[in-house]
Design a protein around this motif. Structure first.
Motif, PDB file in Angstrom:
ATOM      1  N   ILE A  73       0.757  -1.091   0.020  1.00  0.00           N
ATOM      2  CA  ILE A  73      -0.080  -0.076  -0.009  1.00  0.00           C
ATOM      3  C   ILE A  73       0.853   1.366   0.126  1.00  0.00           C
ATOM      4  O   ILE A  73       1.604   1.300   0.682  1.00  0.00           O
ATOM      5  N   ILE A  74       0.863   2.112  -1.148  1.00  0.00           N
ATOM      6  CA  ILE A  74       1.471   3.176  -1.178  1.00  0.00           C
ATOM      7  C   ILE A  74       0.759   4.338  -1.439  1.00  0.00           C
ATOM      8  O   ILE A  74      -0.362   4.241  -1.954  1.00  0.00           O
ATOM      9  N   PRO A  75       1.192   5.611  -1.080  1.00  0.00           N
ATOM     10  CA  PRO A  75       0.474   6.970  -1.494  1.00  0.00           C
ATOM     11  C   PRO A  75       0.350   7.045  -2.924  1.00  0.00           C
ATOM     12  O   PRO A  75       1.020   6.506  -3.560  1.00  0.00           O
ATOM     13  N   GLN A  76      -0.928   7.495  -3.426  1.00  0.00           N
ATOM     14  CA  GLN A  76      -1.557   7.284  -4.695  1.00  0.00           C
ATOM     15  C   GLN A  76      -1.007   8.690  -5.684  1.00  0.00           C
ATOM     16  O   GLN A  76      -1.424   9.084  -6.731  1.00  0.00           O
ATOM     17  N   ASN A  77      -0.046   9.455  -4.932  1.00  0.00           N
ATOM     18  CA  ASN A  77       0.389  10.794  -5.355  1.00  0.00           C
ATOM     19  C   ASN A  77       0.605  10.814  -6.926  1.00  0.00           C
ATOM     20  O   ASN A  77       0.471  11.592  -7.739  1.00  0.00           O
ATOM     21  N   SER A  78       1.079   9.600  -7.439  1.00  0.00           N
ATOM     22  CA  SER A  78       1.663   9.702  -8.971  1.00  0.00           C
ATOM     23  C   SER A  78       1.154   8.961  -9.601  1.00  0.00           C
ATOM     24  O   SER A  78       1.407   8.378 -10.812  1.00  0.00           O
ATOM     25  N   ILE A  79       0.038   8.265  -9.063  1.00  0.00           N
ATOM     26  CA  ILE A  79      -0.799   7.339 -10.131  1.00  0.00           C
ATOM     27  C   ILE A  79      -1.247   7.632 -11.303  1.00  0.00           C
ATOM     28  O   ILE A  79      -1.229   6.932 -12.240  1.00  0.00           O
ATOM     29  N   ASP A  80      -1.763   8.883 -11.395  1.00  0.00           N
ATOM     30  CA  ASP A  80      -2.395   9.380 -12.631  1.00  0.00           C
ATOM     31  C   ASP A  80      -1.354  10.603 -13.334  1.00  0.00           C
ATOM     32  O   ASP A  80      -1.882  11.527 -14.060  1.00  0.00           O
ATOM     33  N   ILE A  81      -0.169  10.694 -12.905  1.00  0.00           N
ATOM     34  CA  ILE A  81       0.873  11.436 -13.242  1.00  0.00           C
ATOM     35  C   ILE A  81       1.110  11.231 -14.925  1.00  0.00           C
ATOM     36  O   ILE A  81       1.345   9.992 -15.315  1.00  0.00           O
TER      37      ILE A  81
END
Length: 276
Positions: A73-81
Motif C-alpha cells: 500500500i503506497i501513497p497514490q500521489n503519482s498514479i495519474d501522473i
C-alpha cells in the motif's frame, strides 16, 4: 498481542520486509513466532516470495494461512501522473539514486556502486547528469573533478519526489541483502524505486533474493550489484533513445496497475471477506 488475546480478537496482518523483521535476530524471530502461533492468528499477507518461503521453512507457518500479494500500500500521489520528458541523445541522460542513509557509504543500498558507475560514465565523456535524494552528500564518497555533475537534494517528503523524478530517466538501486546486518533484507523494488517507476523512471536494480515475480526486462533492468555491468547497461540505453522511451512508458504503465489502490486494496478486502 496482549490486547488482541485479552479480548479474544481474531487478526490478520501484513509482514513487510525491513523494520524489526530480521531473519537472523533471535529476539525478532521469537516475537514473530509468538504472533504466528497465537490462537487468534487467522492469516498473514506477505509481499515477497522470500518472506513466504522463510516463514514456512523456518517458523512452520501453515501455508493455508499465508496470502501472497506482490507490492504494498503506497501513497497514490503519482498514479495519474503524465510524463512529458522524452529523452533525446542530444540531451543529457539524467540518472538518480534515492535512499535513506543507514550506514557509512550506503553500502546496504549500493550508494558506493552508484558513485562508481557515475565516475565510469563521466570518465568516458558521456553526457550524463546525476541526482542524489536522501541521506547522502558530496562528502560521503569524494567526487573530485566530477562534483559539478551532481545535484544533492537531501531528504524530501514523499509528495516532493515526483517533481524530481519526472526529470529523471534512470534510477539506480543496487541494494545488497544481509549487509546492514546479518539477517536484514529489503523488499523488491524499494519504495523509492516504486515512486520513481510511477513517474516513468527506468529502474536498474538488483534482485539477489529473486523476489521479482511481475516485472519483465522490457520494463526494468535487473542486474548483479557490480558497477561495470550497470555501466554497460546504461551505455546501451544512451545509444538507443527509442528503447529509453519504450521502457519508460512500460514501467510507468505496469507500476500503475500493480500499485494502484484498486489492485492492492481489493485483493486485501477479498481476504478479509473470507474471515469476516
Amino acid at each position: 498481542m496482549p490486547y488482541l488475546e485479552k479480548n479474544k480478537t481474531d487478526f490478520i496482518f501484513t509482514l513487510y520486509p525491513g523494520g524489526g523483521f530480521n531473519t537472523k535476530d533471535e529476539s525478532s524471530l521469537q516475537k514473530l513466532k509468538k504472533v504466528l502461533t497465537s490462537p487468534f492468528f487467522k492469516g498473514v499477507i506477505v509481499t515477497q516470495e522470500f518472506t513466504r518461503n522463510f516463514i514456512i521453512e523456518k517458523l512452520d507457518c501453515p501455508q493455508n494461512k499465508i496470502h501472497y500479494i506482490f507490492g504494498g500500500i503506497i501513497p497514490q500521489n503519482s498514479i495519474d501522473i503524465k510524463r512529458e520528458r522524452v529523452y533525446k541523445k542530444e540531451d543529457s541522460l539524467n540518472i538518480c539514486f534515492c535512499s535513506a542513509k543507514y550506514m557509512a557509504q550506503g553500502l546496504d543500498k549500493g550508494y558506493d556502486i552508484f558513485i562508481d558507475v557515475a565516475k565510469m560514465l563521466l570518465k568516458n565523456n558521456y553526457n550524463v547528469k546525476f541526482s542524489v535524494i536522501g541521506g547522502f552528500d558530496q562528502d560521503e564518497i569524494p567526487l573530485g573533478e566530477y562534483s559539478k555533475n551532481f545535484i544533492f537534494y537531501g531528504y524530501k517528503k514523499y509528495n516532493e519526489l515526483s517533481e524530481i523524478f519526472l526529470e529523471q530517466d534512470i534510477i539506480i538501486s543496487p541494494n545488497r541483502p544481509f549487509v546492514l546486518n546479518d539477517g536484514s533484507f529489503d523488499g523488491f523494488p524499494l519504495g523509492a524505486v516504486v515512486e520513481a517507476a510511477l513517474n516513468g523512471v527506468i529502474p536498474i536494480l538488483t534482485d539477489e533474493l529473486q523476489q521479482n515475480s511481475h516485472f519483465t526486462d522490457n520494463e526494468m533492468i535487473i542486474i548483479k550489484p557490480e558497477a561495470e555491468a550497470i555501466f554497460h547497461s546504461i551505455e546501451g540505453l544512451i545509444k538507443n533513445e527509442k528503447i529509453v522511451h519504450l521502457m519508460s512508458n512500460n514501467i510507468q504503465s505496469k507500476s500503475k496497475k500493480i500499485y494502484s489502490h484498486e489492485n492492492q486494496l481489493n485483493q486485501r478486502l477479498k481476504i478479509l471477506d473470507i474471515y469476516i
